[in-house]
Design a protein around this motif. Structure first.
Motif, PDB file in Angstrom:
ATOM      1  N   PRO A  22       3.864  10.912  -5.956  1.00 24.17           N
ATOM      2  CA  PRO A  22       3.795  11.302  -4.539  1.00 24.17           C
ATOM      3  C   PRO A  22       2.660  10.606  -3.802  1.00 24.17           C
ATOM      4  CG  PRO A  22       3.034  13.096  -5.966  1.00 24.17           C
ATOM      5  CD  PRO A  22       3.586  12.043  -6.865  1.00 24.17           C
ATOM      6  N   HIS A  23       2.863  10.342  -2.519  1.00 26.22           N
ATOM      7  CA  HIS A  23       1.795   9.769  -1.696  1.00 26.22           C
ATOM      8  C   HIS A  23       1.720  10.533  -0.378  1.00 26.22           C
ATOM      9  CE1 HIS A  23       4.829   7.619   0.674  1.00 26.22           C
ATOM     10  NE2 HIS A  23       5.346   7.150  -0.449  1.00 26.22           N
ATOM     11  N   LEU A  24       0.903  10.052   0.536  1.00 25.67           N
ATOM     12  CA  LEU A  24       0.689  10.785   1.784  1.00 25.67           C
ATOM     13  C   LEU A  24       1.963  11.002   2.593  1.00 25.67           C
ATOM     14  CD1 LEU A  24      -2.613   9.556   3.456  1.00 25.67           C
ATOM     15  CD2 LEU A  24      -2.198  11.510   2.014  1.00 25.67           C
ATOM     16  N   GLY A  25       2.916  10.053   2.490  1.00 23.99           N
ATOM     17  CA  GLY A  25       4.176  10.199   3.227  1.00 23.99           C
ATOM     18  C   GLY A  25       4.909  11.462   2.802  1.00 23.99           C
ATOM     19  N   PHE A 297       0.610   2.498   7.124  1.00 20.15           N
ATOM     20  CA  PHE A 297      -0.703   2.107   6.608  1.00 20.15           C
ATOM     21  C   PHE A 297      -0.700   0.593   6.529  1.00 20.15           C
ATOM     22  CE2 PHE A 297      -3.884   1.958   2.983  1.00 20.15           C
ATOM     23  CZ  PHE A 297      -4.953   2.358   3.770  1.00 20.15           C
ATOM     24  N   ASP A 298      -1.743  -0.040   7.045  1.00 20.15           N
ATOM     25  CA  ASP A 298      -1.769  -1.500   7.107  1.00 20.15           C
ATOM     26  C   ASP A 298      -0.521  -2.035   7.802  1.00 20.15           C
ATOM     27  OD1 ASP A 298      -4.145  -1.515   5.797  1.00 20.15           O
ATOM     28  OD2 ASP A 298      -3.290  -1.933   3.822  1.00 20.15           O
ATOM     29  N   GLN A 299      -0.177  -1.442   8.907  1.00 22.33           N
ATOM     30  CA  GLN A 299       0.920  -1.923   9.782  1.00 22.33           C
ATOM     31  C   GLN A 299       2.325  -1.708   9.272  1.00 22.33           C
ATOM     32  OE1 GLN A 299      -0.384  -2.745  12.566  1.00 22.33           O
ATOM     33  NE2 GLN A 299      -2.428  -2.930  11.681  1.00 22.33           N
ATOM     34  N   SER A 300       2.515  -1.135   8.097  1.00 18.70           N
ATOM     35  CA  SER A 300       3.912  -0.895   7.741  1.00 18.70           C
ATOM     36  C   SER A 300       4.072   0.477   7.096  1.00 18.70           C
ATOM     37  CB  SER A 300       4.460  -1.994   6.831  1.00 18.70           C
ATOM     38  OG  SER A 300       3.651  -2.122   5.710  1.00 18.70           O
ATOM     39  N   LYS A 301       5.328   0.911   6.985  1.00 21.37           N
ATOM     40  CA  LYS A 301       5.609   2.243   6.454  1.00 21.37           C
ATOM     41  C   LYS A 301       4.958   2.392   5.085  1.00 21.37           C
ATOM     42  CE  LYS A 301       9.231   5.224   4.779  1.00 21.37           C
ATOM     43  NZ  LYS A 301      10.377   5.222   3.896  1.00 21.37           N
ATOM     44  N   MET A 302       4.241   3.495   4.926  1.00 18.43           N
ATOM     45  CA  MET A 302       3.605   3.719   3.633  1.00 18.43           C
ATOM     46  C   MET A 302       4.696   3.947   2.602  1.00 18.43           C
ATOM     47  SD  MET A 302       0.786   6.602   2.660  1.00 18.43           S
ATOM     48  CE  MET A 302      -0.441   6.115   3.841  1.00 18.43           C
ATOM     49  N   SER A 303       4.775   3.085   1.617  1.00 17.55           N
ATOM     50  CA  SER A 303       5.776   3.300   0.577  1.00 17.55           C
ATOM     51  C   SER A 303       5.351   2.582  -0.691  1.00 17.55           C
ATOM     52  CB  SER A 303       7.160   2.836   1.021  1.00 17.55           C
ATOM     53  OG  SER A 303       7.240   1.442   0.988  1.00 17.55           O
ATOM     54  N   LYS A 304       5.784   3.138  -1.779  1.00 18.39           N
ATOM     55  CA  LYS A 304       5.397   2.634  -3.090  1.00 18.39           C
ATOM     56  C   LYS A 304       5.788   1.150  -3.235  1.00 18.39           C
ATOM     57  CE  LYS A 304       5.722   2.188  -7.635  1.00 18.39           C
ATOM     58  NZ  LYS A 304       5.098   2.223  -8.794  1.00 18.39           N
ATOM     59  N   SER A 305       6.999   0.826  -2.726  1.00 13.07           N
ATOM     60  CA  SER A 305       7.478  -0.536  -2.953  1.00 13.07           C
ATOM     61  C   SER A 305       6.645  -1.551  -2.181  1.00 13.07           C
ATOM     62  CB  SER A 305       8.940  -0.648  -2.563  1.00 13.07           C
ATOM     63  OG  SER A 305       9.072  -0.264  -1.221  1.00 13.07           O
ATOM     64  N   LYS A 306       6.019  -1.112  -1.073  1.00 14.62           N
ATOM     65  CA  LYS A 306       5.176  -2.050  -0.334  1.00 14.62           C
ATOM     66  C   LYS A 306       3.774  -2.094  -0.924  1.00 14.62           C
ATOM     67  CE  LYS A 306       7.369  -2.451   4.029  1.00 14.62           C
ATOM     68  NZ  LYS A 306       7.838  -1.216   4.639  1.00 14.62           N
ATOM     69  N   GLY A 307       3.497  -1.151  -1.791  1.00 14.07           N
ATOM     70  CA  GLY A 307       2.187  -1.128  -2.431  1.00 14.07           C
ATOM     71  C   GLY A 307       1.082  -0.721  -1.469  1.00 14.07           C
ATOM     72  N   ASN A 308       1.446  -0.033  -0.367  1.00 16.90           N
ATOM     73  CA  ASN A 308       0.402   0.348   0.597  1.00 16.90           C
ATOM     74  C   ASN A 308       0.249   1.860   0.676  1.00 16.90           C
ATOM     75  OD1 ASN A 308       2.804   0.934   1.783  1.00 16.90           O
ATOM     76  ND2 ASN A 308       2.237   0.246   3.825  1.00 16.90           N
ATOM     77  N   VAL A 528     -11.785   4.650  -0.369  1.00 20.66           N
ATOM     78  CA  VAL A 528     -11.239   3.317  -0.656  1.00 20.66           C
ATOM     79  C   VAL A 528     -11.457   2.988  -2.135  1.00 20.66           C
ATOM     80  CG1 VAL A 528     -11.499   0.851  -0.161  1.00 20.66           C
ATOM     81  CG2 VAL A 528     -11.469   2.505   1.719  1.00 20.66           C
ATOM     82  N   ALA A 529     -12.656   3.302  -2.624  1.00 25.33           N
ATOM     83  CA  ALA A 529     -12.962   2.995  -4.029  1.00 25.33           C
ATOM     84  C   ALA A 529     -12.052   3.800  -4.962  1.00 25.33           C
ATOM     85  CB  ALA A 529     -14.422   3.296  -4.325  1.00 25.33           C
ATOM     86  N   LEU A 530     -11.810   5.067  -4.612  1.00 27.16           N
ATOM     87  CA  LEU A 530     -10.933   5.893  -5.462  1.00 27.16           C
ATOM     88  C   LEU A 530      -9.529   5.314  -5.525  1.00 27.16           C
ATOM     89  CD1 LEU A 530     -11.866   9.585  -4.569  1.00 27.16           C
ATOM     90  CD2 LEU A 530     -11.962   8.506  -6.809  1.00 27.16           C
ATOM     91  N   GLU A 531      -9.046   4.843  -4.370  1.00 26.40           N
ATOM     92  CA  GLU A 531      -7.706   4.255  -4.344  1.00 26.40           C
ATOM     93  C   GLU A 531      -7.654   2.980  -5.179  1.00 26.40           C
ATOM     94  OE1 GLU A 531      -4.524   5.290  -2.922  1.00 26.40           O
ATOM     95  OE2 GLU A 531      -5.808   6.968  -3.409  1.00 26.40           O
ATOM     96  N   GLU A 532      -8.707   2.160  -5.036  1.00 31.19           N
ATOM     97  CA  GLU A 532      -8.718   0.913  -5.818  1.00 31.19           C
ATOM     98  C   GLU A 532      -8.732   1.206  -7.307  1.00 31.19           C
ATOM     99  OE1 GLU A 532     -12.002  -1.242  -4.230  1.00 31.19           O
ATOM    100  OE2 GLU A 532     -10.813  -2.027  -2.551  1.00 31.19           O
ATOM    101  N   GLU A 533      -9.566   2.169  -7.664  1.00 30.83           N
ATOM    102  CA  GLU A 533      -9.676   2.549  -9.069  1.00 30.83           C
ATOM    103  C   GLU A 533      -8.320   3.031  -9.586  1.00 30.83           C
ATOM    104  OE1 GLU A 533     -11.871   2.504 -11.338  1.00 30.83           O
ATOM    105  OE2 GLU A 533     -10.967   3.877 -12.807  1.00 30.83           O
ATOM    106  N   GLU A 591       9.653  -5.717   1.455  1.00 30.47           N
ATOM    107  CA  GLU A 591      10.701  -5.221   2.327  1.00 30.47           C
ATOM    108  C   GLU A 591      10.757  -6.062   3.586  1.00 30.47           C
ATOM    109  OE1 GLU A 591      10.594  -0.962   2.978  1.00 30.47           O
ATOM    110  OE2 GLU A 591       9.974  -0.766   0.896  1.00 30.47           O
ATOM    111  N   GLY A 592      11.959  -6.332   4.035  1.00 31.23           N
ATOM    112  CA  GLY A 592      12.130  -7.075   5.280  1.00 31.23           C
ATOM    113  C   GLY A 592      11.922  -8.561   5.110  1.00 31.23           C
ATOM    114  N   GLN A 593      11.536  -9.020   3.919  1.00 29.59           N
ATOM    115  CA  GLN A 593      11.324 -10.452   3.736  1.00 29.59           C
ATOM    116  C   GLN A 593      12.184 -10.979   2.605  1.00 29.59           C
ATOM    117  OE1 GLN A 593       7.258 -11.480   3.145  1.00 29.59           O
ATOM    118  NE2 GLN A 593       6.605  -9.993   4.663  1.00 29.59           N
TER     119      GLN A 593
END
Ligand code: ME8
Length: 716
Positions: A22-25, A297-308, A528-533, A591-593
């Motif tokens: 699960p993520h924020l979405g 997040f970072d200009q596109s839909k937050m989703s696992k496949s985008k890695g954002n 940010v550090a927690l997410e990177e970790e 996605e989209g590319q």
């Protein structure tokens, strides 16, 4: 918000795929539903709140395969993550449905049988495009991109059962017309109507090319299309399909749902297919469907496949368990897309919760203890300032409910926080903590009583209204204000009685307790550090799993592992993925590319046969460095290479002995196919294949790089 006439309210979140954590979405839709459920209950409405996980389908089967797990093992692990997170976020769902539960399977089979009996299902064959990521059929020729996620679709050609969706075009349009509140927001409504107006084709509702699904009753070679399977959860969780009388009663009691809250990308499934299935089965349709916009997040839909993605746990670890609930509901106008940013989150947390509401409560509760030994004084006759604050509080009560019930949570909270600011200003203007020299002791005591009792009353109202959004903080404040347990008050429909004047003189306050400690300067960096970790650990874990799997696969066959499929237990059989010989795939094009079209210089023949991006991504190309290169006795064409991939070392046999001097190869960086199944040559195992340009009249040339590249880097 539409509401059943019976003073009952049944609401649902989407059931989330278990292909990823699960993520924020996901948290967003679930938090919104929880806030609605809490408000309904506190208004004395008998509420049933359902969430769950969507565990079948090709997508899950493939994710499990990649992780080297059975689909059920894979589903179990992700399911636990969802459950754990909902507990942490204070989600009060009354039930949690998993589509792999027997109660669900039996309900789906019952609905399928009912639709077939009523003549809405026929057998046909489907050849066309399918988006595995969205589990959706897509119109268009081979290579068509999915209109929703932009990924390349796969061609499927199967014998399927079809649902006569085309028979529902006019019925649905009439239904939308007669039920203007059925779907929203307006953008969703317009999109859905235009989709239906453009014509509905019959829908394939079974698949045969994989196994991870609910068998079609009476024809077990087919599994039910995952969207038909998933949508029925809203009924099976209540008891649909059960022979048990109590379950049947429960189904009658709560069905149809008052609200399906969903993300906007799944509107078509909920607003078109779902009511059509129900109409065909002769069952009542849900009363309302509302779509939230996308958390970006970072200009596109937050989703696992985008890695954002950002995980809710990260925010909880730094800002506590409730900051996110407030931020998401205050910051994003419901129905619209909204950007997530750590900076904005921390800013809002500090401004509204730490310095705003939290600080106001702490000032008033502390002063009540300091000046009145924690006992609320009689406020005395109000002056203009108290009359004004009372009027503002009443205006906030009047504004909050309708805005909240119209899904305008941001507006509802804005109204409440302008009351927080006004109460703060009122306190500062009257400064009960400071006695001017020209004010008598008696006058000052009267002012203190008036101001603190009035400010505390405003806080009491704010706290009551904000309860669905900040339940734990509100319960703490309720106690501090001497009002007892808010959970009990909620059971007694306290929200129906929110009015000015509830704080009685003589009420004893409890000791102050911290609510929202100010976020430290490094809060953003810590998140940010927690997410990177976390991302690093996830990559390492995936890698470890992959290697473990490879080892398993390369193990010499023992009597157990070599046993024929027929000797597996029925359980293993149903859980085992049926995708033949699938290797771990590199991530798909973003996605989209789509992958860049192949451009060839004149005179070069086009590569045949053409393949799709799905074929390309199956090849795991990696940068490796040659550590050892040596000739193999009695094999004049082969070299034995030991290469370093950064994460592992392995042996490769390459047919380049006639073209390259082994010693000159040492230290050279090359490209290898890393996921080629091991092969034995001359009694030695080769674990991969190196890439070289193959030239007609001269020696092959090894592929390499002009720039520095790290070992193990993927080519895509
Ligand atoms: O679609 N912004 O499951 P899913 C806002 N199993 N909401 C988001 C979001 C984002 N970036 N990302 C996810 C499925 N969501 C199906 C549903 S229901 C019968 C079957 C939320 O795991 C949003 O509610 O892809 C979205 O619809 C849902 O998660 C998709 O979850």
């Amino acid at each position: 918000m539409s509401q059943s006439s019976s003073n009952r309210f049944y609401l649902t979140t989407p059931i989330y795929y278990v292909n990823a954590r699960p993520h924020l979405g996901h948290a967003y839709s679930t938090i919104v539903c929880d806030a609605i459920a809490r408000r309904k209950r506190a208004l004395g409405i008998e509420t049933w709140f359902l969430t769950g996980t969507d565990e079948h389908g090709q997508k899950i089967e493939r994710s499990a395969e990649k992780a080297g797990r059975t689909p059920q093992e894979f589903a179990d692990a992700i399911y636990s993550e969802f459950r754990g997170l909902w507990t942490q976020l204070g989600i009060t769902n009354d039930d949690f449905i998993r589509t792999t539960e027997p109660r669900h399977i039996r309900g789906v089979q019952k609905l399928f049988a009912t639709l077939r009996e009523r003549g809405y299902i026929y057998k046909g064959s489907y050849t066309g495009q399918y988006c595995v990521s969205d589990e959706a059929y897509v119109d268009g020729p081979a290579g068509t991109l999915c209109p929703d996620c932009g990924r390349v679709t796969e061609t499927v050609s199967e014998e399927n059962y079809f649902f006569k969706l085309s028979a529902f075009e006019d019925k649905l349009l009439k239904f939308y017309d007669e039920n203007p509140n059925f779907m929203g927001p307006e953008s969703t409504r317009r999109e859905v109507i235009s989709f239906v107006r453009s014509g509905l084709k019959d829908l394939s509702i079974s698949r045969t090319s994989f196994k991870w699904g609910i068998p079609v009753p009476g024809d077990e070679k087919h599994v039910v299309y995952v969207w038909l399977d998933a949508l029925v959860n809203y009924m099976t969780a209540l008891g649909y399909g059960s022979e048990n009388v109590q379950d049947q009663e429960n189904f009658k009691k709560f069905w149809p749902a008052d609200l399906h809250l969903i993300g906007k990308e799944i509107s078509r499934f909920h607003c078109v297919y779902w009511p059509a299935f129900l109409m065909a089965a002769g069952l009542p349709t849900p009363r309302a469907i509302r779509a939230n916009g996308w958390l970006m997040f970072d200009q596109s839909k937050m989703s696992k496949s985008k890695g954002n993605i950002v995980r809710a746990e990260t925010v909880c670890a730094v800002l506590g368990d409730e900051a996110l609930r407030y931020y998401l509901m205050r910051e994003i106008p419901f129905g619209q897309d909204g950007n997530f940013s750590f900076d904005a989150l921390v800013q809002r947390y500090n401004a509204d919760l730490a310095n705003g509401y939290g600080n106001l409560v702490s000032r008033v509760v502390n002063m009540m203890h300091k000046f009145f030994a924690g006992v609320v004084p009689a406020p005395g006759a109000p002056t203009e300032a108290e009359i004004k604050l009372k009027a503002s509080t009443e205006a906030a009560i009047a504004a909050f409910g309708p805005a909240f019930d119209a899904f305008d949570f941001a507006e509802a909270l804005k109204a409440l926080w302008s009351l927080v600011a006004e109460t703060d200003g009122y306190l500062t203007a009257n400064a009960p903590w400071k006695k001017p020299q020209d004010r008598s002791e008696e006058d000052h005591a009267a002012l203190q009583a008036r101001v603190l009792a009035t400010a505390a009353e405003a806080i009491r109202v704010i706290t009551a209204l904000v309860y669905p959004i900040l339940p734990t903080a509100a319960a703490k404040v309720w106690r501090q204000l001497g009002q007892g347990e808010l959970a009990e008050a909620a059971q007694q429909a306290f929200l129906t009685k929110v009015a000015w004047g509830g704080l009685k003189p003589g009420t004893r306050f409890e000791e102050p307790a911290p609510l929202f400690p100010r976020a430290e300067k490094d809060a953003v960096e810590r998140m940010v550090a927690l997410e990177e970790e976390n991302n690093r650990t996830a990559v390492e874990a995936a890698q470890a799993q992959k290697e473990e799997k490879k080892l398993e696969e390369n193990k010499p066959a023992t009597p157990e592992t070599a046993a024929p499929a027929a000797s597996t237990t029925p359980d293993q059989k149903s859980a085992a993925p049926q995708v033949p010989d699938q290797k771990p795939a590199v991530p798909q094009a973003p996605e989209g590319q789509p992958a860049a079209p192949q451009v060839l210089p004149e005179g070069f023949p086009a590569a045949e046969p053409q393949i799709t991006i799905d074929d390309v991504v199956k090849i795991d190309l990696r940068v490796a460095q040659i550590l050892v290169a040596e000739r193999i006795p009695k094999a004049d064409k082969l070299l034995r290479l030991e290469v370093d991939l950064g994460y592992e070392k392995r042996q490769i046999l390459a047919g380049i002995a006639q073209y390259y001097e082994p010693e000159k190869l040492i230290g050279r960086k090359i490209v290898i196919v890393a996921n080629l199944a091991p092969r034995k040559m001359r009694g030695l195992e080769s674990n991969g294949m190196l890439l070289a340009a193959s030239l007609e009249n001269s020696s092959p040339v090894l592929a390499g790089f002009l720039e520095e590249v790290p070992l193990g880097a993927r080519l895509k």
